[in-house]
Design a protein around this motif. Structure first.
Motif, PDB file in Angstrom:
ATOM      1  N   GLY A 148     -13.275  22.825 -16.077  1.00  0.00           N
ATOM      2  CA  GLY A 148     -14.434  22.067 -15.604  1.00  0.00           C
ATOM      3  C   GLY A 148     -15.545  22.978 -15.116  1.00  0.00           C
ATOM      4  O   GLY A 148     -16.720  22.736 -15.381  1.00  0.00           O
ATOM      5  N   LYS A 149     -15.179  24.047 -14.424  1.00  0.00           N
ATOM      6  CA  LYS A 149     -16.173  25.000 -13.938  1.00  0.00           C
ATOM      7  C   LYS A 149     -16.876  25.680 -15.104  1.00  0.00           C
ATOM      8  O   LYS A 149     -18.099  25.879 -15.085  1.00  0.00           O
ATOM      9  N   ASP A 150     -16.109  26.032 -16.146  1.00  0.00           N
ATOM     10  CA  ASP A 150     -16.701  26.666 -17.318  1.00  0.00           C
ATOM     11  C   ASP A 150     -17.688  25.741 -18.028  1.00  0.00           C
ATOM     12  O   ASP A 150     -18.699  26.188 -18.564  1.00  0.00           O
ATOM     13  N   LEU A 151     -17.368  24.453 -18.042  1.00  0.00           N
ATOM     14  CA  LEU A 151     -18.168  23.492 -18.811  1.00  0.00           C
ATOM     15  C   LEU A 151     -19.165  22.721 -17.964  1.00  0.00           C
ATOM     16  O   LEU A 151     -19.904  21.884 -18.485  1.00  0.00           O
ATOM     17  N   GLY A 152     -19.181  22.955 -16.661  1.00  0.00           N
ATOM     18  CA  GLY A 152     -20.142  22.272 -15.804  1.00  0.00           C
ATOM     19  C   GLY A 152     -19.826  20.809 -15.589  1.00  0.00           C
ATOM     20  O   GLY A 152     -20.741  19.994 -15.394  1.00  0.00           O
ATOM     21  N   ILE A 153     -18.537  20.447 -15.634  1.00  0.00           N
ATOM     22  CA  ILE A 153     -18.130  19.065 -15.380  1.00  0.00           C
ATOM     23  C   ILE A 153     -16.967  19.080 -14.386  1.00  0.00           C
ATOM     24  O   ILE A 153     -16.417  20.136 -14.084  1.00  0.00           O
ATOM     25  N   SER A 154     -16.582  17.908 -13.890  1.00  0.00           N
ATOM     26  CA  SER A 154     -15.483  17.838 -12.928  1.00  0.00           C
ATOM     27  C   SER A 154     -14.143  17.924 -13.640  1.00  0.00           C
ATOM     28  O   SER A 154     -14.037  17.682 -14.855  1.00  0.00           O
ATOM     29  N   GLY A 155     -13.103  18.234 -12.875  1.00  0.00           N
ATOM     30  CA  GLY A 155     -11.765  18.256 -13.436  1.00  0.00           C
ATOM     31  C   GLY A 155     -11.350  16.899 -13.972  1.00  0.00           C
ATOM     32  O   GLY A 155     -10.654  16.799 -14.987  1.00  0.00           O
ATOM     33  N   VAL A 156     -11.784  15.827 -13.293  1.00  0.00           N
ATOM     34  CA  VAL A 156     -11.481  14.471 -13.764  1.00  0.00           C
ATOM     35  C   VAL A 156     -12.124  14.219 -15.120  1.00  0.00           C
ATOM     36  O   VAL A 156     -11.511  13.628 -16.021  1.00  0.00           O
ATOM     37  N   GLN A 157     -13.365  14.677 -15.288  1.00  0.00           N
ATOM     38  CA  GLN A 157     -14.034  14.507 -16.576  1.00  0.00           C
ATOM     39  C   GLN A 157     -13.315  15.278 -17.677  1.00  0.00           C
ATOM     40  O   GLN A 157     -13.250  14.829 -18.821  1.00  0.00           O
ATOM     41  N   VAL A 158     -12.793  16.448 -17.336  1.00  0.00           N
ATOM     42  CA  VAL A 158     -11.989  17.193 -18.310  1.00  0.00           C
ATOM     43  C   VAL A 158     -10.818  16.335 -18.767  1.00  0.00           C
ATOM     44  O   VAL A 158     -10.509  16.242 -19.963  1.00  0.00           O
ATOM     45  N   GLY A 159     -10.161  15.658 -17.798  1.00  0.00           N
ATOM     46  CA  GLY A 159      -9.050  14.776 -18.125  1.00  0.00           C
ATOM     47  C   GLY A 159      -9.470  13.629 -19.037  1.00  0.00           C
ATOM     48  O   GLY A 159      -8.749  13.251 -19.962  1.00  0.00           O
ATOM     49  N   ARG A 160     -10.648  13.086 -18.786  1.00  0.00           N
ATOM     50  CA  ARG A 160     -11.151  12.001 -19.635  1.00  0.00           C
ATOM     51  C   ARG A 160     -11.364  12.469 -21.075  1.00  0.00           C
ATOM     52  O   ARG A 160     -10.964  11.797 -22.037  1.00  0.00           O
ATOM     53  N   TYR A 161     -12.010  13.617 -21.210  1.00  0.00           N
ATOM     54  CA  TYR A 161     -12.245  14.158 -22.557  1.00  0.00           C
ATOM     55  C   TYR A 161     -10.924  14.427 -23.283  1.00  0.00           C
ATOM     56  O   TYR A 161     -10.795  14.178 -24.484  1.00  0.00           O
ATOM     57  N   LYS A 162      -9.931  14.942 -22.550  1.00  0.00           N
ATOM     58  CA  LYS A 162      -8.636  15.235 -23.167  1.00  0.00           C
ATOM     59  C   LYS A 162      -7.957  13.962 -23.667  1.00  0.00           C
ATOM     60  O   LYS A 162      -7.377  13.936 -24.756  1.00  0.00           O
ATOM     61  N   LYS A 163      -8.033  12.901 -22.873  1.00  0.00           N
ATOM     62  CA  LYS A 163      -7.410  11.638 -23.274  1.00  0.00           C
ATOM     63  C   LYS A 163      -8.112  11.064 -24.498  1.00  0.00           C
ATOM     64  O   LYS A 163      -7.463  10.579 -25.429  1.00  0.00           O
ATOM     65  N   ILE A 164      -9.447  11.120 -24.508  1.00  0.00           N
ATOM     66  CA  ILE A 164     -10.214  10.639 -25.666  1.00  0.00           C
ATOM     67  C   ILE A 164      -9.842  11.440 -26.910  1.00  0.00           C
ATOM     68  O   ILE A 164      -9.613  10.885 -27.991  1.00  0.00           O
ATOM     69  N   ASP A 165      -9.775  12.742 -26.765  1.00  0.00           N
ATOM     70  CA  ASP A 165      -9.455  13.606 -27.899  1.00  0.00           C
ATOM     71  C   ASP A 165      -8.069  13.310 -28.443  1.00  0.00           C
ATOM     72  O   ASP A 165      -7.851  13.292 -29.662  1.00  0.00           O
TER      73      ASP A 165
END
Length: 357
Positions: A148-165
């Protein structure tokens, strides 16, 4: 200090040495790890032709004597099409893994990425950090928070993207990339089974998201199935934040998206501060925006200086007329409000920041 130095600093101690030199354009090679789309080269070439190349490429020397492009592949292709023989490059000495991290960070910071590109970046970063931990490297924090820090988003948002993917069918992923469904809708749809997703896809294939947003959401809610497994319940409790929290996250991301988009569409951005205590104008040379909406800018002047501004909004406003001491009143026409008494003034459309895409 270059803009990418700030990015590199976020990689904990990976940078050993760097220097700048002119490199033969034929010695520069795109990174095999660059999975991002190479888009809008002609527009970028026109911008470089008009304004020049304002940012150095970031490279590292390979064993065969060539230089791998870590940041700036679009600039490389555009400059090559214009007949450039050499390009100014910052040459870094970093490992394969850290070079790929920097490549992903640079693309996130400088370009408007599709959701699919973000999801691929998350997969690559996850594999990189797994390998780093396997190599015995001590990393602070959870992997998803580092991503999330690398991509400028929250850890929760990382989780959302992973689930969508992982769970969203290709047809709906395509709709997400085309902005025909929202990220929130895509995340909700990813909780349905494949057959249910196909039904939704068929139902909404001819609907315009902006006009039929409520209809789409009704369809999504109407077909959702109850969750039984404790593991699934825990995941959904974490992913589906309370509405007010989710709305705030969406609003924050919208503000950051609009601000970055404006910086790519207009040239010569200037920061205007006008309140009871300060009246001034600053030329924005380089910038970055954190996940908590802190705008850090490098201002032009006799010496390099920095300002950090909290962004509360990004709204276009009518021109304001303020008197700057020792100067004439200014009346900017393209003006956006960031907070009370703080504005960004853009000179005109199309310009230098197109090179940062």
């Amino acid at each position: 200090m270059s803009y990418l130095k700030g990015i590199a600093d976020r990689i904990n101690g990976v940078e050993k040495q760097s220097f700048t030199q002119e490199i033969d354009i034929n010695s520069l090679v795109p990174s095999s790890n660059n999975f991002y789309g190479i888009r809008e080269i002609e527009e970028l070439a026109e911008s470089i032709k008009e304004s020049g190349l304002m940012h150095n490429l970031v490279t590292r020397k390979k064993d065969d004597g060539t230089y791998e492009i870590i940041s700036g592949e679009r600039r490389f292709h555009a400059a090559k099409s214009l007949g450039y023989k050499t390009l100014p490059c910052q040459v870094k000495e970093i490992s394969d893994l850290d070079a790929e991290i920097m490549l992903i960070q640079a693309n996130e910071a400088q370009r408007e990425l599709t959701p699919s590109e973000k999801m691929e970046g998350i997969k690559r970063l996850e594999a990189i950090y797994k390998q780093k931990r396997g190599n015995g490297e001590k990393l602070q924090g959870k992997t998803r928070d580092l991503i999330g820090k690398d991509l400028g988003i929250s850890g929760v948002q990382v989780g959302r993207y992973k689930k969508i993917d992982k769970d969203l069918i290709p047809d709906l992923k395509e709709k997400l990339d085309k902005e025909e469904i929202t990220l929130t809708q895509a995340h909700t749809l990813s909780s349905l089974n494949k057959d249910e997703q196909k039904i939704i896809n068929d139902e909404i294939k001819d609907l315009n998201i902006k006009v039929h947003k409520e209809e789409i959401e009704t369809l999504v809610e109407g077909i959702k199935q109850p969750v039984e497994r404790e593991l699934d319940k825990h995941l959904i409790d974490e992913m589906y934040l309370p509405k007010q929290v989710r709305d705030k996250e969406d609003k924050d991301e919208d503000i950051i998206y609009k601000f970055k988009k404006a910086l790519k569409e207009f040239e010569h951005p200037r920061l205007i501060i006008s309140n009871d205590f300060i009246k001034g104008m600053f030329y924005i040379k380089q910038f970055s925006i954190s996940t908590d909406k802190i705008l850090s800018i490098n201002t032009e002047g006799y010496k390099t200086s920095y300002l950090a501004i909290k962004i509360n909004c990004f709204e276009k406003v009518e021109r304001i007329s303020i008197e700057i001491e020792f100067g004439k009143p200014i009346e900017p026409k393209i003006l956006y409000k960031l907070s009370d008494g703080i504005y960004v003034w853009f000179k005109k459309k199309i310009g230098l920041f197109n090179q940062n895409k």
